[in-house]
Design a protein around this motif. Structure first.
Motif, mmCIF file in Angstrom:
data_model
loop_
_atom_site.group_PDB
_atom_site.id
_atom_site.type_symbol
_atom_site.label_atom_id
_atom_site.label_comp_id
_atom_site.label_asym_id
_atom_site.label_seq_id
_atom_site.Cartn_x
_atom_site.Cartn_y
_atom_site.Cartn_z
ATOM 1 N N GLY A 63 -4.514 -0.134 11.905
ATOM 2 C CA GLY A 63 -4.686 -0.197 10.600
ATOM 3 C C GLY A 63 -4.711 0.896 9.662
ATOM 4 N N PHE A 103 0.759 -1.333 -0.057
ATOM 5 C CA PHE A 103 -0.044 -0.064 -0.085
ATOM 6 C C PHE A 103 0.748 1.359 0.003
ATOM 7 C CE2 PHE A 103 -2.642 -3.595 1.464
ATOM 8 C CZ PHE A 103 -3.668 -3.589 0.705
ATOM 9 N N LEU A 121 -6.883 3.568 4.591
ATOM 10 C CA LEU A 121 -6.567 3.014 3.162
ATOM 11 C C LEU A 121 -7.174 3.498 2.164
ATOM 12 C CD1 LEU A 121 -5.166 0.538 1.903
ATOM 13 C CD2 LEU A 121 -7.154 -0.751 1.960
ATOM 14 N N VAL A 168 -7.095 -5.876 9.843
ATOM 15 C CA VAL A 168 -6.232 -5.860 8.762
ATOM 16 C C VAL A 168 -6.037 -7.264 8.260
ATOM 17 C CG1 VAL A 168 -5.037 -3.883 10.041
ATOM 18 C CG2 VAL A 168 -4.423 -6.302 10.661
ATOM 19 N N ARG A 192 -9.168 0.033 -1.693
ATOM 20 C CA ARG A 192 -10.521 0.254 -1.278
ATOM 21 C C ARG A 192 -10.675 -0.582 0.094
ATOM 22 N NH1 ARG A 192 -13.983 -2.285 -6.041
ATOM 23 N NH2 ARG A 192 -12.191 -3.731 -5.988
ATOM 24 N N GLN A 193 -11.034 0.213 1.139
ATOM 25 C CA GLN A 193 -11.289 -0.370 2.330
ATOM 26 C C GLN A 193 -12.208 -1.778 2.250
ATOM 27 O OE1 GLN A 193 -10.384 -0.283 5.586
ATOM 28 N NE2 GLN A 193 -11.698 -2.159 5.972
ATOM 29 N N PHE A 194 -13.438 -1.578 1.345
ATOM 30 C CA PHE A 194 -14.341 -2.786 1.298
ATOM 31 C C PHE A 194 -14.446 -2.851 -0.429
ATOM 32 C CE2 PHE A 194 -15.819 -1.160 5.244
ATOM 33 C CZ PHE A 194 -15.328 -2.400 6.141
ATOM 34 N N VAL A 195 -14.244 -3.905 -0.987
ATOM 35 C CA VAL A 195 -14.607 -4.099 -2.242
ATOM 36 C C VAL A 195 -15.976 -4.022 -2.693
ATOM 37 C CG1 VAL A 195 -12.363 -5.247 -2.695
ATOM 38 C CG2 VAL A 195 -14.661 -6.396 -2.312
ATOM 39 N N ASN A 196 -16.930 -4.095 -1.746
ATOM 40 C CA ASN A 196 -18.340 -4.290 -2.035
ATOM 41 C C ASN A 196 -19.221 -2.969 -1.443
ATOM 42 O OD1 ASN A 196 -18.304 -4.923 0.451
ATOM 43 N ND2 ASN A 196 -19.604 -6.429 0.344
ATOM 44 N N THR A 197 -18.404 -1.835 -1.016
ATOM 45 C CA THR A 197 -19.178 -0.587 -0.607
ATOM 46 C C THR A 197 -18.138 0.592 -0.345
ATOM 47 O OG1 THR A 197 -20.238 0.236 1.233
ATOM 48 C CG2 THR A 197 -19.409 -1.826 1.800
ATOM 49 N N CYS A 205 -10.933 -7.048 1.083
ATOM 50 C CA CYS A 205 -11.693 -7.144 2.199
ATOM 51 C C CYS A 205 -13.225 -6.892 1.803
ATOM 52 C CB CYS A 205 -11.437 -5.986 3.461
ATOM 53 S SG CYS A 205 -12.355 -5.889 4.676
ATOM 54 N N ASP A 239 -14.139 1.918 7.355
ATOM 55 C CA ASP A 239 -14.236 0.947 8.475
ATOM 56 C C ASP A 239 -14.516 1.691 10.032
ATOM 57 O OD1 ASP A 239 -13.651 -0.951 10.396
ATOM 58 O OD2 ASP A 239 -11.713 -1.511 9.586
ATOM 59 N N GLU A 240 -15.758 1.427 10.268
ATOM 60 C CA GLU A 240 -16.236 1.965 11.746
ATOM 61 C C GLU A 240 -15.391 1.615 12.824
ATOM 62 O OE1 GLU A 240 -20.117 0.646 12.531
ATOM 63 O OE2 GLU A 240 -19.307 -1.174 13.074
ATOM 64 N N GLN A 247 -18.462 2.542 2.364
ATOM 65 C CA GLN A 247 -18.256 2.891 3.710
ATOM 66 C C GLN A 247 -16.854 2.720 4.123
ATOM 67 O OE1 GLN A 247 -21.041 0.409 6.045
ATOM 68 N NE2 GLN A 247 -22.465 0.622 4.174
ATOM 69 N N LYS A 294 -7.739 0.116 -7.564
ATOM 70 C CA LYS A 294 -8.697 -0.829 -7.014
ATOM 71 C C LYS A 294 -8.227 -1.392 -5.810
ATOM 72 C CE LYS A 294 -10.515 -3.845 -9.527
ATOM 73 N NZ LYS A 294 -10.736 -5.004 -10.444
ATOM 74 N N ARG A 295 -6.999 -1.400 -5.587
ATOM 75 C CA ARG A 295 -6.418 -2.131 -4.402
ATOM 76 C C ARG A 295 -6.767 -1.256 -3.030
ATOM 77 N NH1 ARG A 295 -2.470 -6.262 -3.116
ATOM 78 N NH2 ARG A 295 -4.349 -6.572 -1.739
#
Ligand code: SRM
Ligand SMILES: Cc1cc2nc3c(=O)[nH]c(=O)nc-3n(C[C@H](O)[C@H](O)[C@H](O)COP(=O)(O)OP(=O)(O)OC[C@H]3O[C@@H](n4cnc5c(N)ncnc54)[C@H](O)[C@@H]3O)c2cc1C
Ligand code: SF4
Ligand code: FES
Lengths: 842, 124
Positions: free
Chosen positions: A561, A553, A608, B67, A806-811, B27, A815-816, A813, A803-804
């Motif tokens: 994190g 990264f 991230l 992580v 992304r905290q989540f690949v599907n949203t 993730c 990270d809470e 949002q 593309k890498r």
């Protein structure tokens, strides 16, 4: 059973060795042991005393531990000097008033430094060099001082001069005799040594007698015979040692004419119940001022005490090898050729400063002695000829001539008889080492542990390694330096394979030369090798999965994190506009901001998914990646130099910028740090860096292989007064040679320490091009420099790479689980208990 | 998303094949933060292994941070694992067990391709 009462006076290296040996023997049960120790702590490694200045603590140097003595059941009285011996009633009384009776008494009181009775020698800025307390005092006195003088040009004096130099003082050595190290070296050898040491900036005054020391304006003035004088801030006396025999004398024991407690072959004094060993003992009218003979006496005395009367001390070898101020010196046996009929063979290479001299018997069959200055490569071999009376080859001169002049018949470890002593400190023979290996010790460390070989002065380390390696090879054991279970190669071998076969990807490497699927050891190592050789973007498809998270990264992961962002600030020079941008970006993304120890600014707490945006803003403002995440060049620290500073003699910032911009992005076995100082005051701390450059009136001095961090190492002076072009050429070569040959995660400091031949060899490779590879090294570096890209710039322009991030690949949002709280006006990661509070709304 | 309590693992689409990174992790979020049943999942795609997909909790119990997906895939004694990027403990991809301390285990989930869609069986 009534135990015998044994008192030991003196807990130095030899007294401790005696007790340690006793503790390991069954006869320990026969004795009640009491030890009087004048120093405030149990025995420590006096031989390596100087390392105290290089960062080793008193604890690191400790040989004996209080708990250890307790465990052995020996009573240890620290800080308590024995002041009298009553031989009639067999008691010893100490300064604190303790009185103990003995059946047997062992004196191991060592020696004390001789201070010539020059008027003024008792001034508070006059010191000696023997104990940790002495060193503390010298260190204190050196604060704010600029000049230091050592009186005495023997082995210890030169070591003390080196210490003064390391403390930052201008060092002088004043010697009464016409030559340095006159005990060990002949005239030619000491002349050469003097030249070499002067080249290193220590001023040597030989044939100089000091007549008076007096304080003038807060400094010391040394008046020499013949009108000369020297002004200094402190003086260290190192004019020889005298046996500590006061106690023995007052007890009426027989002493030598010039002191020393006389002992016989059994190490007994003139009183059969009293033994003396180590530097206080006089055998055959000789004091042995080295630790190995002392240890031999300790073993003899112990054997005698245990009833083994055939065990005797008949003298010991005084050969020594040492490295003083970076100059190698070795002396074997009868270095002066005093024996009757002795013949000498001398080799001198004035240009390289090498002096070698062998003394043989009249027939040229036996080696009686030798002197080596400037190159001790032949020491081990010559010592074995000497110690084991091995017959010399037909043309003995070949043993000291450079290889090109006729192949020297190498005396491998295999040629040594089993009785050959390998380690004289611990009296370990080749046979014992072979037994240890055959008994299951599979590594150098295990052999050291089991035989104690090479745990004393360390002089036998290279030879021990040869014997162990040879024996392991004979048993068919492979010495395993493999990078990990997936590759049966060292990093260096892997580097060669990748280079020769032009391998570009990990699967290809694995298929051709490895097994399994790789792991966190081999993957990043391979990625680093690919980068050093081919310099492709670390995110290029086949390399992505090989990187540690920080490389993946391109930022350093923090404990929660999130990441830190460290743009390059080459040489520490930054414009106001750029500073403002850093502030604006930090404010916009609410990043914690801190000046790093590497003269740049670290922005912490980036998520991230924020990294690409943050970097886009920074790159637009002219920043580039700082590689804080990579095993690569970190920072080149600079001082302000001649541009502003009244003392600067060169433009250190300019040079730092040139160097940083040249090597940024170079992937290496471990991180690399550099610094450039504008004058000898060294404000950039270049001597603690992998590559350090210090300006001189005539150019640049180059220092190499320094290290801060966990085990600091002072950098070695590699070359002096270089012009810009030569400086860069040498750095190119050194770095590439390091990249090629170092182990994975090995800093340059450890690399150099493990490089056979050390600094001299490195100079031969880099300056003399001994291996004929310099052109190749330079070409390789040119390729890396020519293909540099800012990894972040490339990444933000490539949607695939992005593309890498992304905290989540599907949203989209966030990270809470990442929670910050404020401290001192800035964010920091919330602690666990603080998160609970946040997560539980009232 | 329905608000019915789901009591058995249910296969649900989670992302696309093109979201994955070969030989590495990504993730994904399952569940709904507003319902408090959300969970971060680390997905690993090893194209020439059997199976080729693995799913573990993304939360690293040692470092207490999400992580795991950013760890390095490593083979240890023939077992496929991911090494936590912070303190380097290895978690077995097949069942989430930590090799350094077998009493610690990440939840592992069944995961498979449905054409180009990645589906995961999660009990929320
Ligand atoms: C940020 C910084 C501390 C600071 O706030 O000042 C720092 C932070 C870290 N250092 Fe450092 N070091 C920082 C200057 C230093 C220095 C001082 C210097 O460079 O002049 C040293 C001693 C000099 C040296 O390396 O010789 C230093 C010796 C280490 C070491 C020990 C290296 C060694 O050889 O013993 C480590 C551990 C390692 O690399 O294995 C380390 C490792 C780290 C790591 C990477 C630890 C980690 O894995 O998380 C830290 C994370 C950096 C980050 O997140 O950005 N850091 N570290 C400094 C960044 C300087 C920069 O601008 O790049
Ligand atoms: C800087 C330096 C570098 C050296 N380098 C080397 C080297 O490279 N190789 C090598 O072989 N040798 C080297 N030596 C020499 C080596 O350290 C000595 O040979 C060795 O320490 C001698 O051991 P010892 O036990 O006889 O004496 P010491 O180590 O001096 O111990 C004697 C102890 O007895 C104590 N003592 C004295 N009188 C009394 C008393 N009345 N009551 C109680 N305690 C008392 C003293 O305080 C001292 O602690 C070096 C020495 C120094 C100072
Ligand atoms: S000294 Fe330790 S805590 Fe401080 S930055 Fe360096 S690695 Fe981190
Ligand atoms: S000879 Fe001193 S440690 Fe071996």
């Amino acid at each position: 059973m009534v135990k015998q009462k044994l008192i030991v006076i003196g807990n130095g290296m030899v007294g401790h060795h005696f007790l340690e040996q006793l503790a390991g023997r069954p006869e320990k049960a026969l004795f009640d042991v009491t030890v009087f120790c004048a120093e405030p702590r149990p025995a420590y490694d006096r031989v390596h005393l100087s390392e105290y200045f290089a960062g080793r603590s008193a604890d690191d140097l400790a040989l004996g531990k209080v708990e250890q003595y307790r465990e052995w059941g020996f009573e240890l009285l620290l800080n308590d000097t024995a002041v009298s011996i009553d031989r009639e009633n067999k008691t010893v009384t100490s300064a604190s008033g303790v009185s103990k009776s003995y059946d047997r008494l062992l004196l191991a009181t060592g020696s004390y430094p001789f201070v010539p009775p020059i008027p003024g020698h008792e001034h508070e800025k006059c010191f000696v060099y023997r104990t940790l307390e002495d060193l503390d005092a010298i260190r204190n006195a050196s604060q704010g001082a600029s000049i230091g003088v050592v009186v005495g040009g023997g082995l210890l004096g030169l070591e003390a001069a080196n210490a003064l130099k390391e403390l930052g003082l201008e060092a002088h050595v004043v010697e009464f005799a016409p030559g340095l190290m006159s005990v060990q070296l002949d005239e030619g050898g000491s002349e050469l040594l003097k030249n070499k040491i002067e080249d290193l900036g220590v001023t040597v005054h030989t044939s100089t007698a000091t007549e008076l020391i007096e304080e003038v304006d807060g400094r010391l003035r040394m008046q020499f015979k013949g009108e000369r004088e020297l002004i200094t801030d402190l003086i260290v006396f190192s004019a020889g040692i005298r046996p500590e025999d006061k106690l023995a004398k007052s007890a009426g024991l027989q002493l030598g004419e010039r002191g020393g407690i006389a002992i016989d072959e059994s190490c007994r004094t003139s009183d059969e119940n009293i033994f003396a060993i180590g530097e206080c003992a006089l055998y055959n009218n000789f004091i042995y001022g080295l630790v190995a003979p002392g240890y031999t006496m300790a073993r003899t005395a112990l054997a005698q005490l245990c009833g083994e009367t055939s065990e005797v001390f008949t003298g010991a070898d005084m050969s020594t090898k040492l490295k003083l101020l970076g100059v190698q010196v070795g002396s074997i046996g009868d270095a002066h050729g005093r024996a009757e009929g002795a013949a000498a063979i001398t080799f001198v290479d004035e240009q390289s400063g090498i002096y070698k001299r062998m003394i043989t018997d009249g027939e040229g069959k036996k080696l009686l002695g030798a002197v080596l200055v400037g190159d001790t490569g032949d020491y081990d071999q010559l010592l074995q000829y000497h110690l084991n009376d091995i017959e010399l080859p037909e043309h003995p001169e070949q043993l000291i001539l450079p290889a090109a002049d006729g192949a020297a018949p190498a005396l491998g470890a295999g040629a040594l008889p089993a009785t050959a002593t390998i380690c004289s400190c611990h009296n370990v023979s080749k046979g014992q080492i072979v037994d240890a290996v055959q008994g299951g010790c599979c590594s150098l460390a295990e052999v050291k542990d089991s035989t104690k070989a090479s745990t004393g002065c360390g002089g036998c380390a290279a030879l021990l390694k040869n014997v162990v390696d040879e024996e392991l090879a004979a048993l068919g054991v492979e010495v395993n330096n493999n990078i990990c279970p997936h590759f049966a190669f060292t990093r260096q071998e892997l580097f060669h394979i990748v280079q020769v076969e032009q391998i570009k990807t990990f699967p290809e490497l694995l298929e051709k030369h490895g097994s399994g699927r790789g792991c966190e050891l081999c993957k990043p190592a391979a990625a680093s090798i690919f980068a050093s050789l081919w310099n492709e973007h670390i995110h290029k498809k086949p390399h992505v999965g090989l990187q540690d998270t920080n490389d993946t990264f391109m930022a350093n992961m923090q404990k929660n994190g999130t990441y830190s962002v460290v743009p390059r600030v080459a040489g520490g020079e930054i414009t106001p506009d750029k500073l403002i941008v850093l502030g604006q970006v930090a404010k916009k993304y609410n990043l914690y901001t801190k000046i790093t120890g590497g003269q740049r600014i670290d922005l912490f707490g980036a998520r991230l998914e924020q990294l690409p945006e943050i970097w886009r803003e920074l790159i637009d403002a002219g920043f580039e990646t700082g590689h804080a995440y990579g095993k690569s060049l970190r920072t080149v620290k600079s001082c302000v130099g001649s541009t502003w500073c009244r003392f600067g003699v060169q433009d250190s910032v300019g040079m730092a910028l040139e160097v940083e911009n040249r090597y940024k992005g170079l992937r290496s076995p471990h991180k690399i740090k550099m610094a450039v100082s504008g004058c000898t005051r060294e404000c950039a701390e270049a001597q603690s860096k992998d590559v350090g450059v210090i300006a001189t009136e005539n150019g640049w001095n180059l220092f190499v292989c320094g290290n801060g961090g966990m085990r600091p190492r002072h950098a070695d002076l590699f070359a002096t007064d270089l012009d810009d072009e030569t400086l860069i050429k040498y750095i190119d070569r050194i770095l590439m040679f390091y990249v090629r040959t170092a182990d994975k995660l090995q800093r340059t400091s450890v690399w150099l320490e493990n490089l056979e031949g050390g600094l001299d060899y490195l100079r031969e490779v880099i300056i003399d091009d001994k291996l004929g590879i310099c052109e190749e090294l330079e070409a390789q570096m040119a390729n890396i420099v020519g293909t540099y890209q800012c990894e972040w710039k490339t990444a933000i322009e490539d949607p695939e790479m992005l593309k890498r991030f992304r905290q989540f690949v599907n949203t989209d949002q966030a990270d809470e689980k990442i929670v910050f709280v404020e401290e001192r006006g800035q964010p920091r990661p919330a602690r666990e208990e603080e998160i609970v509070k946040v997560a539980e709304p009232a | 998303m329905t608000q019915v309590a789901i009591t058995h693992p249910q296969w649900q689409p989670i992302c696309k094949r093109s979201d994955l990174v070969a030989d590495s992790g990504v993730c994904a979020l399952v569940g709904d933060p507003s319902l408090g049943n959300n969970r971060s999942i680390a997905l690993f795609f090893l194209p020439d292994c059997e199976p080729e997909l693995y799913a573990l909790d993304n939360w690293d119990p040692f470092s207490k941070a999400g992580v795991i997906a950013r760890g390095l895939v490593a083979e240890v004694d023939g077992q496929l694992t991911v090494a936590s990027p912070l303190y380097k403990q290895h978690f077995r991809l097949s069942d989430g067990v930590c090799l350094e301390d077998e009493s610690v285990k990440l939840n592992s989930y069944q995961v498979a391709f449905d054409g180009d869609t990645v589906c995961i069986a999660v009990d929320l």
